[in-house]
Design a protein around this motif. Structure first.
Motif, PDB file in Angstrom:
ATOM      1  N   VAL A 108       0.850  -1.194   0.000  1.00 51.44           N
ATOM      2  CA  VAL A 108       0.000   0.000   0.000  1.00 51.44           C
ATOM      3  C   VAL A 108       0.879   1.236   0.000  1.00 51.44           C
ATOM      4  N   TYR A 109       0.285   2.359  -0.399  1.00 50.27           N
ATOM      5  CA  TYR A 109       0.972   3.643  -0.324  1.00 50.27           C
ATOM      6  C   TYR A 109       0.700   4.259   1.040  1.00 50.27           C
ATOM      7  N   VAL A 110       1.742   4.710   1.704  1.00 49.15           N
ATOM      8  CA  VAL A 110       1.584   5.301   3.020  1.00 49.15           C
ATOM      9  C   VAL A 110       0.740   6.572   2.961  1.00 49.15           C
ATOM     10  N   ALA A 111       0.732   7.273   1.849  1.00 51.48           N
ATOM     11  CA  ALA A 111      -0.022   8.512   1.721  1.00 51.48           C
ATOM     12  C   ALA A 111      -1.509   8.277   1.465  1.00 51.48           C
ATOM     13  N   ASP A 112      -1.913   7.052   1.180  1.00 47.35           N
ATOM     14  CA  ASP A 112      -3.325   6.753   0.904  1.00 47.35           C
ATOM     15  C   ASP A 112      -3.870   5.827   1.988  1.00 47.35           C
ATOM     16  N   LEU A 113      -4.037   6.372   3.188  1.00 42.95           N
ATOM     17  CA  LEU A 113      -4.437   5.556   4.331  1.00 42.95           C
ATOM     18  C   LEU A 113      -5.877   5.073   4.250  1.00 42.95           C
ATOM     19  N   ALA A 114      -6.742   5.805   3.580  1.00 51.13           N
ATOM     20  CA  ALA A 114      -8.133   5.350   3.442  1.00 51.13           C
ATOM     21  C   ALA A 114      -8.172   4.039   2.660  1.00 51.13           C
ATOM     22  N   ALA A 115      -7.433   3.979   1.569  1.00 52.73           N
ATOM     23  CA  ALA A 115      -7.368   2.746   0.787  1.00 52.73           C
ATOM     24  C   ALA A 115      -6.634   1.657   1.566  1.00 52.73           C
ATOM     25  N   ALA A 116      -5.602   2.041   2.308  1.00 52.53           N
ATOM     26  CA  ALA A 116      -4.835   1.062   3.083  1.00 52.53           C
ATOM     27  C   ALA A 116      -5.715   0.384   4.131  1.00 52.53           C
ATOM     28  N   GLU A 117      -6.574   1.151   4.772  1.00 52.12           N
ATOM     29  CA  GLU A 117      -7.476   0.606   5.799  1.00 52.12           C
ATOM     30  C   GLU A 117      -8.323  -0.530   5.227  1.00 52.12           C
ATOM     31  N   GLN A 118      -8.958  -0.265   4.111  1.00 54.85           N
ATOM     32  CA  GLN A 118      -9.821  -1.272   3.491  1.00 54.85           C
ATOM     33  C   GLN A 118      -9.008  -2.447   2.946  1.00 54.85           C
ATOM     34  N   THR A 119      -7.910  -2.140   2.270  1.00 60.44           N
ATOM     35  CA  THR A 119      -7.078  -3.181   1.689  1.00 60.44           C
ATOM     36  C   THR A 119      -6.537  -4.126   2.756  1.00 60.44           C
ATOM     37  N   CYS A 120      -6.106  -3.577   3.883  1.00 61.07           N
ATOM     38  CA  CYS A 120      -5.543  -4.398   4.961  1.00 61.07           C
ATOM     39  C   CYS A 120      -6.597  -5.301   5.584  1.00 61.07           C
ATOM     40  N   ALA A 121      -7.800  -4.774   5.769  1.00 65.88           N
ATOM     41  CA  ALA A 121      -8.881  -5.590   6.329  1.00 65.88           C
ATOM     42  C   ALA A 121      -9.203  -6.755   5.392  1.00 65.88           C
ATOM     43  N   GLU A 122      -9.299  -6.470   4.111  1.00 66.43           N
ATOM     44  CA  GLU A 122      -9.582  -7.520   3.133  1.00 66.43           C
ATOM     45  C   GLU A 122      -8.435  -8.526   3.060  1.00 66.43           C
ATOM     46  N   HIS A 153      -1.313  -3.292  12.657  1.00 60.90           N
ATOM     47  CA  HIS A 153      -1.487  -3.988  13.923  1.00 60.90           C
ATOM     48  C   HIS A 153      -2.931  -4.471  14.098  1.00 60.90           C
ATOM     49  N   ARG A 154      -3.886  -3.604  13.820  1.00 58.90           N
ATOM     50  CA  ARG A 154      -5.306  -3.978  13.955  1.00 58.90           C
ATOM     51  C   ARG A 154      -5.664  -5.168  13.076  1.00 58.90           C
ATOM     52  N   ASN A 155      -4.986  -5.287  11.949  1.00 58.97           N
ATOM     53  CA  ASN A 155      -5.281  -6.364  11.001  1.00 58.97           C
ATOM     54  C   ASN A 155      -4.287  -7.512  11.083  1.00 58.97           C
ATOM     55  N   GLN A 156      -3.485  -7.520  12.137  1.00 54.94           N
ATOM     56  CA  GLN A 156      -2.509  -8.589  12.395  1.00 54.94           C
ATOM     57  C   GLN A 156      -1.580  -8.822  11.202  1.00 54.94           C
ATOM     58  N   LEU A 157      -1.092  -7.710  10.642  1.00 57.27           N
ATOM     59  CA  LEU A 157      -0.153  -7.762   9.530  1.00 57.27           C
ATOM     60  C   LEU A 157       1.195  -7.230   9.993  1.00 57.27           C
ATOM     61  N   ALA A 158       2.259  -7.916   9.645  1.00 54.55           N
ATOM     62  CA  ALA A 158       3.610  -7.420   9.916  1.00 54.55           C
ATOM     63  C   ALA A 158       3.914  -6.325   8.904  1.00 54.55           C
ATOM     64  N   LEU A 159       4.380  -5.181   9.387  1.00 56.32           N
ATOM     65  CA  LEU A 159       4.674  -4.051   8.512  1.00 56.32           C
ATOM     66  C   LEU A 159       6.141  -4.089   8.086  1.00 56.32           C
ATOM     67  N   VAL A 160       6.366  -4.048   6.780  1.00 50.19           N
ATOM     68  CA  VAL A 160       7.704  -4.046   6.200  1.00 50.19           C
ATOM     69  C   VAL A 160       7.789  -2.833   5.276  1.00 50.19           C
ATOM     70  N   ALA A 161       8.884  -2.073   5.384  1.00 49.21           N
ATOM     71  CA  ALA A 161       9.014  -0.874   4.553  1.00 49.21           C
ATOM     72  C   ALA A 161      10.424  -0.760   4.005  1.00 49.21           C
ATOM     73  N   ASP A 162      10.532  -0.284   2.786  1.00 45.15           N
ATOM     74  CA  ASP A 162      11.859   0.059   2.281  1.00 45.15           C
ATOM     75  C   ASP A 162      12.124   1.509   2.683  1.00 45.15           C
ATOM     76  N   ILE A 163      13.353   1.760   3.043  1.00 41.87           N
ATOM     77  CA  ILE A 163      13.715   3.075   3.567  1.00 41.87           C
ATOM     78  C   ILE A 163      15.024   3.537   2.954  1.00 41.87           C
ATOM     79  N   SER A 164      15.342   4.781   3.186  1.00 36.98           N
ATOM     80  CA  SER A 164      16.625   5.334   2.754  1.00 36.98           C
ATOM     81  C   SER A 164      17.152   6.191   3.902  1.00 36.98           C
TER      82      SER A 164
END
Length: 112
Positions: free
Chosen positions: A6-20, A55-66
């Protein structure tokens, strides 16, 4: 092990996508934290919200960073030399074993 992105800037879509995704058996959430068009000053707030969604959706969060992303988050970035061109700019090593050990070499040297 299955994941979604997901895109961090699109949290509304992330909420639904993570639940699904959770309902479908996914257990990982990936995002990129160094997308140039994102506002670096908003990143800490957005990342906290995304971590909460994961966390609410029991998903491990992984991010690429610089290093720039770490600075935007107020964290110290590791210092990396560059092995591009055959020698580490941090230690001067031209050793093949150093180059093979390098993290995602060419471009990064673990000697610092």
């Amino acid at each position: 092990m299955y994941g979604i992105s997901v895109y961090v800037a699109d949290l509304a879509a992330a909420e639904q996508t993570c639940a699904e995704a959770h309902d479908q058996g996914f257990d990982r959430l990936f995002t990129s934290l160094h997308i140039p068009e994102d506002d670096p000053s908003a990143l800490p707030r957005l990342l906290r919200r995304l971590a909460s969604i994961a966390h609410r959706n029991q998903l491990a969060l992984v991010a690429d960073i610089s290093g720039r992303t770490l600075q935007a988050l107020g964290l110290d970035a590791p210092r990396w030399g560059s092995c591009a061109g055959g020698a580490c700019t941090a230690c001067g090593s031209t050793s093949e074993s150093t180059m093979r050990r390098s993290w995602r070499c060419p471009g990064r040297c673990p000697c610092i």
